[in-house]
Design an enzyme around this catalytic site. Structure first.
Site, short mmCIF file in Angstrom:
data_model
loop_
_atom_site.label_atom_id
_atom_site.label_comp_id
_atom_site.label_asym_id
_atom_site.label_seq_id
_atom_site.Cartn_x
_atom_site.Cartn_y
_atom_site.Cartn_z
CG HIS A 309 -2.07 0.94 1.09
ND1 HIS A 309 -1.96 2.28 1.37
CD2 HIS A 309 -3.32 0.73 0.65
CE1 HIS A 309 -3.13 2.85 1.12
NE2 HIS A 309 -3.97 1.94 0.68
CG ASP A 366 -8.78 -4.49 -2.48
OD1 ASP A 366 -9.95 -4.37 -2.10
OD2 ASP A 366 -8.18 -3.60 -3.11
N1 CMC Z 1 4.05 -7.64 -4.93
C1 CMC Z 1 5.40 -7.63 -5.15
N2 CMC Z 1 6.16 -6.52 -5.01
C2 CMC Z 1 5.54 -5.38 -4.65
C3 CMC Z 1 4.16 -5.33 -4.41
C4 CMC Z 1 3.40 -6.51 -4.56
N3 CMC Z 1 2.07 -6.51 -4.36
N4 CMC Z 1 3.80 -4.07 -4.07
C5 CMC Z 1 4.93 -3.35 -4.09
N5 CMC Z 1 5.99 -4.15 -4.44
C6 CMC Z 1 7.41 -3.74 -4.49
C7 CMC Z 1 7.69 -2.92 -5.73
O1 CMC Z 1 8.09 -3.74 -6.82
C8 CMC Z 1 8.80 -2.02 -5.24
O2 CMC Z 1 9.99 -2.78 -5.20
P1 CMC Z 1 11.43 -2.07 -5.48
O3 CMC Z 1 11.61 -1.09 -4.35
O4 CMC Z 1 12.39 -3.19 -5.47
O5 CMC Z 1 11.29 -1.41 -6.81
C9 CMC Z 1 8.41 -1.72 -3.80
O6 CMC Z 1 7.65 -2.87 -3.39
C10 CMC Z 1 7.60 -0.45 -3.62
O7 CMC Z 1 6.43 -0.57 -4.44
P2 CMC Z 1 5.79 0.59 -5.30
O8 CMC Z 1 5.12 0.02 -6.50
O9 CMC Z 1 6.82 1.67 -5.53
O10 CMC Z 1 4.73 1.12 -4.27
P3 CMC Z 1 3.51 2.07 -4.56
O11 CMC Z 1 3.23 2.80 -3.31
O12 CMC Z 1 3.76 2.90 -5.78
O13 CMC Z 1 2.29 1.08 -4.92
C11 CMC Z 1 0.51 -0.43 -4.69
C12 CMC Z 1 1.35 0.68 -4.03
C13 CMC Z 1 -0.70 -0.73 -3.81
C14 CMC Z 1 -0.02 0.07 -6.05
C15 CMC Z 1 1.40 -1.69 -4.86
O14 CMC Z 1 1.82 -2.16 -3.61
C16 CMC Z 1 0.67 -2.81 -5.62
O15 CMC Z 1 0.68 -2.82 -6.86
N6 CMC Z 1 -0.01 -3.74 -4.88
C17 CMC Z 1 -0.79 -4.77 -5.54
C18 CMC Z 1 -2.12 -4.17 -5.95
C19 CMC Z 1 -3.05 -3.96 -4.78
O16 CMC Z 1 -3.21 -4.82 -3.92
N7 CMC Z 1 -3.73 -2.78 -4.77
C20 CMC Z 1 -4.73 -2.46 -3.76
C21 CMC Z 1 -4.31 -1.32 -2.87
S1 CMC Z 1 -5.35 -1.20 -1.40
C22 CMC Z 1 -6.92 -0.86 -1.98
C23 CMC Z 1 -7.05 0.55 -2.44
O17 CMC Z 1 -6.93 1.47 -1.61
O18 CMC Z 1 -7.26 0.75 -3.62
#
Ligand code: CMC
Length: 431
Positions: A309, A366
């Protein structure tokens, strides 16, 4: 709201500087107010994804991502989940205070008496292919409400704004159920005023003309709780979309429709659908290890859906409540879903894996919600629609707050231009 300290920012190459006030809210970190930065120094700030940017002041919802705290109007989500119901929570989000008995009765009466959708709106559905995604139908149908209620809405009038809020919260379940029934070729059901909000929705979803529907109180209670947990989450992508569209003075139904489209993406609300698909794809607990390996592989675009998140770097408090509820609901409904075992194994494996620990990736709201929706008989492609019904309360509360805030301006970010420098047009035969 205090404005005590000043942060001084100096551009040593030009000697231009800016004295920027530090703004503090009731809770949370102070923010540097950069409103005069461009005028003072000639520079913009750059923050793609808004990792360090507060886009607005708001008194609705507070999150402490490090501690795993979520408050609606100051009330901890755990207390609301235990003691409130979705309509009361919606009232709280909209009005800032919990309702008295009389205020709640009036609110419930108003919602109940705006649940019907215009008969002409039903005809719009005939334009959709039967297998259209329900989120596409929902977004289009809510946008089309602006065609029914446009000239009679003055966004600067508080009563008109309130009416739009009532209509949206009231009609969303009716439209959502219609999206589902259209996709399976069932006739639409009219909302029944003698039922409560969630029961009425389940009735519109599942009742068939040929036999009466026995509504399960366990199912209704579980759905109501999921609606409370999803009702608001401060400036997430869809709420920020609603605010951006709202900042142009657009019609509220059009603004909420934009929020629905933003919610649909798998990085946001679409994750609940993606989680269930992922769990089904993993299939059995013995395949969890391979899934975790794939999620860590930077050459594989597979992510653990329902994990991670932007704000929570600790347990998502909503996920904790839902996790507990999943066991209870499945137990009470007598369902033994093997996907629950897969989910639990996956959570356990990820929580002790260095990759997830170092990045502070925890299960989010989720991760378990899909297993409950599935147990309630809600089809996978309707999961994000469920989220949208609940989040409508938050979206419209933010839209109202935005219109009540004096001095609001159109949202208009800037950019770092990386395209071609100025060049002369070249005639087609010379290219
Ligand atoms: N699985 C594997 N790696 C992950 C995941 C995941 N679900 N989420 C983040 N990472 C890694 C990402 O690759 C990055 O690694 P590195 O530092 O080596 O590049 C690091 O963790 C930071 O991730 P980010 O993508 O920069 O983080 P963000 O804040 O931009 O994204 C997120 C947040 C929720 C979009 C992301 O964690 C994700 O895609 N999660 C899966 C989708 C999901 O469950 N979304 C629902 C969010 S909660 C409901 C809502 O409020 O909508």
């Amino acid at each position: 709201m205090s404005e005590s300290k000043i942060v001084k920012l100096v551009d040593e190459s030009t000697n231009r500087s800016s004295e920027l006030p530090l703004l503090s809210g009731t809770l949370g970190p102070a923010c540097i107010d950069i409103g005069t930065l461009y005028k003072d120094t000639g520079h913009f700030t750059y923050d793609p994804g808004y990792g360090s940017t507060a886009s607005t002041k708001s008194a609705i919802t507070y999150i402490d991502g490090d501690k795993g705290v979520l408050l609606y109007r100051g009330y901890p989500i755990e207390q609301l989940a235990e003691k409130s119901n979705f309509l009361e929570t919606s009232y709280l989000l909209l009005n800032g205070e919990l309702p008295t008995k009389d205020q709640f009765s009036k609110f419930e009466h108003d919602i109940t008496h705006h649940t019907m959708m215009h008969e002409s709106l039903k005809d719009f559905f005939k334009g959709f292919h039967h297998d259209a995604h329900p989120m596409a139908m929902l977004a289009a149908s809510v946008a089309s409400l602006s065609a029914f209620y446009h000239d009679d809405i003055d966004v600067d009038n508080a009563d008109d704004r309130k009416l739009a809020a009532i209509r949206l919260i009231a009609k969303m379940p009716t439209i959502a159920a219609a999206c589902y029934r259209y996709s399976i070729g069932w006739p639409f059901r009219y909302p029944r005023n003698n039922l409560e909000y969630v029961d009425r929705f389940l009735h519109m979803m599942f009742e068939v003309p040929s036999e009466p529907l026995e509504l399960s109180p366990v199912a209704a209670k579980a759905l109501d709780l999921l609606f409370i947990l999803h009702a608001d989450h401060e400036q997430n992508a869809s709420t920020s979309t609603v605010r951006l569209v709202g900042s142009t003075g657009a019609n509220p139904y059009a603004s909420i429709a934009a929020g629905i489209t933003a919610l649909w993406g798998p990085a946001h609300g679409g994750a609940n659908e993606a989680v269930l698909e992922m769990l089904q794809e993993i299939g059995t607990a013995d395949k969890v290890e391979t899934a975790v390996k794939r999620a860590k592989d930077k050459n594989d675009n597979f992510r653990l859906m329902g994990f991670g998140h932007r704000v929570y770097k600790n347990f998502d408090p909503r996920a904790k409540i839902i996790r507990e509820m999943t066991h209870k609901v499945l137990g009470e409904l007598g369902i033994n879903d093997p996907l629950l075992e897969v989910a639990m194994k996956l959570e356990e494996a990820a929580l002790k894996d260095d990759y997830f620990v170092e990045r502070k990736l925890y299960p989010n709201v989720d991760f378990y919600s899909g297993i409950i929706y599935k147990a309630l008989g809600i089809p996978t492609e309707m999961f994000t629609v469920m989220f949208a019904i609940a989040r409508t309360a938050g979206w419209i509360a933010h839209w109202i707050e935005q219109h009540e805030t004096p001095g609001a301006r159109i949202g208009r970010p800037r950019q770092i231009y990386t395209g071609a420098d100025v060049r002369d047009y070249v005639a087609a035969d010379k290219r």
